[in-house]
Design a protein around this motif. Structure first.
Motif, short mmCIF file in Angstrom:
data_model
loop_
_atom_site.label_atom_id
_atom_site.label_comp_id
_atom_site.label_asym_id
_atom_site.label_seq_id
_atom_site.Cartn_x
_atom_site.Cartn_y
_atom_site.Cartn_z
N HIS A 168 2.46 4.53 0.99
CA HIS A 168 2.78 5.04 2.32
C HIS A 168 4.05 5.89 2.23
O HIS A 168 4.70 5.95 1.18
CB HIS A 168 2.99 3.89 3.31
N THR A 194 0.82 -1.21 0.00
CA THR A 194 0.00 0.00 0.00
C THR A 194 0.85 1.27 0.00
O THR A 194 1.90 1.32 0.65
CB THR A 194 -0.92 0.00 1.24
N GLY A 202 4.75 2.78 -3.12
CA GLY A 202 4.13 1.48 -2.93
C GLY A 202 4.38 0.62 -4.15
O GLY A 202 4.96 1.08 -5.14
#
Length: 114
Positions: free
Chosen positions: A50, A48, A91
């Protein structure tokens, strides 16, 4: 006498830790300044988007990944390397089952067992 404190366990001695669906990691070695982590992805698994304060270099040991860093995307494969600046949003999406070798400076305290 040889000081063995600079040698670390073999890969087989370190347990995998599940993180996200289809993703697991092993913290291979670390000190205050550096950490090296092996991260395995199933096809379609997502790392994901980040950001973190750490500098990061990642080596693609196997597989294929769509890597996004600061809004830029590129598909990378076995043998490629990418660099993530501090605080850059990043990501991956795993296109073909694979493994990343991530190096962080300083080490990621949030990856240590609690």
């Amino acid at each position: 006498m040889t000081d063995l404190s600079v040698f670390y366990k073999l890969d087989a001695d370190i347990a995998w830790e599940p993180t996200d669906p289809g993703v697991k990691r092993k913290v291979m070695a670390y000190n205050d300044q550096l950490m090296i982590v092996k991260v395995a992805f199933e096809t379609g698994a997502v790392g994901t988007l980040h950001a973190h304060r750490h500098l990061q270099l990642s080596y693609i040991e196997s597989g294929s990944f769509e890597v996004e860093i600061a809004g830029h995307k590129k598909v990378l494969r076995t043998g490629d390397v990418f660099s993530v600046p501090s605080q850059a949003i990043h990501g991956v999406v795993c296109k073909a089952e694979g493994v990343l070798i991530d190096v962080f400076n300083p080490m990621r305290e949030d990856f240590l067992p609690r």
